[in-house]
Design an enzyme around this catalytic site. Structure first.
Site, PDB file in Angstrom:
ATOM      1  N   ILE A 298       0.832  -1.205   0.000  1.00  0.00           N
ATOM      2  CA  ILE A 298       0.000   0.000   0.000  1.00  0.00           C
ATOM      3  C   ILE A 298       0.864   1.252   0.000  1.00  0.00           C
ATOM      4  O   ILE A 298       0.559   2.227  -0.694  1.00  0.00           O
ATOM      5  CB  ILE A 298      -0.943  -0.018   1.216  1.00  0.00           C
ATOM      6  CG1 ILE A 298      -1.998  -1.121   1.057  1.00  0.00           C
ATOM      7  CG2 ILE A 298      -1.635   1.341   1.393  1.00  0.00           C
ATOM      8  CD1 ILE A 298      -2.853  -1.345   2.293  1.00  0.00           C
TER       9      ILE A 298
ATOM     10  N   ASP B 241      11.386   3.446   4.861  1.00  0.00           N
ATOM     11  CA  ASP B 241      11.223   1.998   5.009  1.00  0.00           C
ATOM     12  C   ASP B 241      12.422   1.440   5.755  1.00  0.00           C
ATOM     13  O   ASP B 241      13.531   1.984   5.654  1.00  0.00           O
ATOM     14  CB  ASP B 241      11.101   1.331   3.633  1.00  0.00           C
ATOM     15  CG  ASP B 241      10.426  -0.027   3.708  1.00  0.00           C
ATOM     16  OD1 ASP B 241       9.200  -0.097   3.514  1.00  0.00           O
ATOM     17  OD2 ASP B 241      11.126  -1.026   3.983  1.00  0.00           O
TER      18      ASP B 241
ATOM     19  N   ASP C  86      14.048   2.819  11.144  1.00  0.00           N
ATOM     20  CA  ASP C  86      13.275   1.905  11.968  1.00  0.00           C
ATOM     21  C   ASP C  86      12.179   2.735  12.626  1.00  0.00           C
ATOM     22  O   ASP C  86      12.437   3.488  13.564  1.00  0.00           O
ATOM     23  CB  ASP C  86      14.169   1.243  13.021  1.00  0.00           C
ATOM     24  CG  ASP C  86      13.422   0.194  13.843  1.00  0.00           C
ATOM     25  OD1 ASP C  86      12.174   0.202  13.829  1.00  0.00           O
ATOM     26  OD2 ASP C  86      14.092  -0.612  14.514  1.00  0.00           O
TER      27      ASP C  86
ATOM     28  N   TYR D 109      -3.438  -7.097  17.089  1.00  0.00           N
ATOM     29  CA  TYR D 109      -3.406  -6.294  15.852  1.00  0.00           C
ATOM     30  C   TYR D 109      -4.636  -5.410  15.779  1.00  0.00           C
ATOM     31  O   TYR D 109      -4.536  -4.198  15.517  1.00  0.00           O
ATOM     32  CB  TYR D 109      -3.340  -7.237  14.652  1.00  0.00           C
ATOM     33  CG  TYR D 109      -3.425  -6.553  13.308  1.00  0.00           C
ATOM     34  CD1 TYR D 109      -2.305  -5.978  12.712  1.00  0.00           C
ATOM     35  CD2 TYR D 109      -4.633  -6.489  12.610  1.00  0.00           C
ATOM     36  CE1 TYR D 109      -2.377  -5.358  11.481  1.00  0.00           C
ATOM     37  CE2 TYR D 109      -4.724  -5.879  11.377  1.00  0.00           C
ATOM     38  CZ  TYR D 109      -3.585  -5.312  10.815  1.00  0.00           C
ATOM     39  OH  TYR D 109      -3.671  -4.700   9.585  1.00  0.00           O
TER      40      TYR D 109
ATOM     41  N   LYS E 197      -4.751  -1.329  15.801  1.00  0.00           N
ATOM     42  CA  LYS E 197      -5.364  -0.562  14.716  1.00  0.00           C
ATOM     43  C   LYS E 197      -6.549   0.267  15.223  1.00  0.00           C
ATOM     44  O   LYS E 197      -6.814   1.360  14.719  1.00  0.00           O
ATOM     45  CB  LYS E 197      -5.795  -1.510  13.601  1.00  0.00           C
ATOM     46  CG  LYS E 197      -4.630  -2.132  12.831  1.00  0.00           C
ATOM     47  CD  LYS E 197      -3.761  -1.084  12.165  1.00  0.00           C
ATOM     48  CE  LYS E 197      -2.766  -1.698  11.176  1.00  0.00           C
ATOM     49  NZ  LYS E 197      -1.939  -0.663  10.502  1.00  0.00           N
TER      50      LYS E 197
ATOM     51  N   PRO F 211      -8.344  -0.343   5.251  1.00  0.00           N
ATOM     52  CA  PRO F 211      -8.490  -1.378   4.231  1.00  0.00           C
ATOM     53  C   PRO F 211      -9.079  -2.654   4.836  1.00  0.00           C
ATOM     54  O   PRO F 211      -8.952  -2.918   6.037  1.00  0.00           O
ATOM     55  CB  PRO F 211      -7.055  -1.628   3.762  1.00  0.00           C
ATOM     56  CG  PRO F 211      -6.249  -0.487   4.295  1.00  0.00           C
ATOM     57  CD  PRO F 211      -6.942  -0.068   5.555  1.00  0.00           C
ATOM     58  N   GLY F 212      -9.701  -3.438   3.984  1.00  0.00           N
ATOM     59  CA  GLY F 212      -9.966  -4.831   4.312  1.00  0.00           C
ATOM     60  C   GLY F 212      -8.796  -5.642   3.797  1.00  0.00           C
ATOM     61  O   GLY F 212      -7.655  -5.152   3.746  1.00  0.00           O
TER      62      GLY F 212
END
Length: 253
Positions: free
Chosen positions: A17, A36, A62, A154, A158, A184-185
């Site tokens: 994404i 990243d 990081d 998780y 979120k 998102p799904g």
């Protein structure tokens, strides 16, 4: 171009994404910093952005270490002058029943999915406040809105991203800073492939969620990126503190 003259920091921009978001914003004129933990991934996407005719820089960082994030943000501001847009795309997951999970896994889930969002926002917001403009979009998950089996921590992390974003949106609106969330799904990313390959049971869970999605398929990263692009554009100037699911109808809340 909707974002001409703007600078965007894409955290977790080296693939999935994040890469799609970086390219979508770059095609609308935004100078882009790709952050990243894997240097080669950041450099690859930075090269793709430059190929689109927009300036870019690759940042190895990081995101779970505040000092590293602060250093990176300082380097971006030194290079581009300011940061107008922050998109947090970093994420990690491991599917397992909560009672079988370990504290080590909890810490990694919280660090990558939530604490890193705190670090980037804390580092970037003073610059946005100083020039009276900013757009922040945090990528959460539909798991954070409604829960998800085998994703307890998780989903909790979120969900925390959503609550944090709404609160920050209230605090910084006076500075003309918008803060929103995209959920998102299932999305076809390297992370989803890794979860599929984790075990036979996790593959069955992914298949079941796909079947429960009205469109009967995962999203493509570019479909998530289009929602982010809208929320960072002038067209969304009066939208803040909102949570938008891009999940093919998996959740309708």
């Amino acid at each position: 171009m909707k974002l001409q003259g703007k600078t965007a920091l894409i955290a977790g921009g080296g693939g999935g994404i994040g890469r799609a978001v970086a390219l979508a914003l770059a095609h609308e004129g935004a100078k882009t910093a790709i952050a990243d933990i894997v240097k080669a991934n950041a450099e690859k996407v930075s090269g793709e952005v430059k190929a689109a005719g927009v300036d870019a820089m690759a940042c190895q960082v990081d995101l779970t270490k505040k000092a590293d994030v602060d250093r990176m943000v300082g380097e971006i501001i030194e290079r581009f002058g300011q940061i107008d847009i922050l998109v947090n795309c970093q994420g990690w997951d491991r599917l397992e029943p909560f009672v079988e999970s370990s504290e080590e896994t909890w810490e990694k889930l919280l660090a990558i999915n939530f604490k890193s969002v705190l670090y980037t926002a804390h580092a970037v917001l003073p610059n946005m406040i100083s020039h009276g403009f900013g757009k922040i979009v945090n990528i959460s998950s539909d798991a954070g809105r409604v829960g998800s089996s085998w994703e307890a921590v998780y989903a909790g992390a979120k969900g925390a991203v959503i609550a944090f974003s709404k609160t920050i949106a209230r605090e910084v609106a006076r500075y003309k800073i918008n803060v929103n969330v995209v959920c998102p799904g299932l999305t076809e990313t390297p992370l989803l492939q890794a979860v599929r390959g984790q075990s036979e049971q996790t593959a069955k869970i992914i298949d079941a969620v796909t079947k429960a999605t009205p469109f009967r398929r995962p999203a493509q990263p570019e479909e998530i990126a289009e929602a982010v692009l809208f929320l960072t554009s002038p067209q969304a100037s009066f939208i803040t503190g909102q949570t938008l699911s891009v999940s093919g109808g998996l959740t309708m809340v």
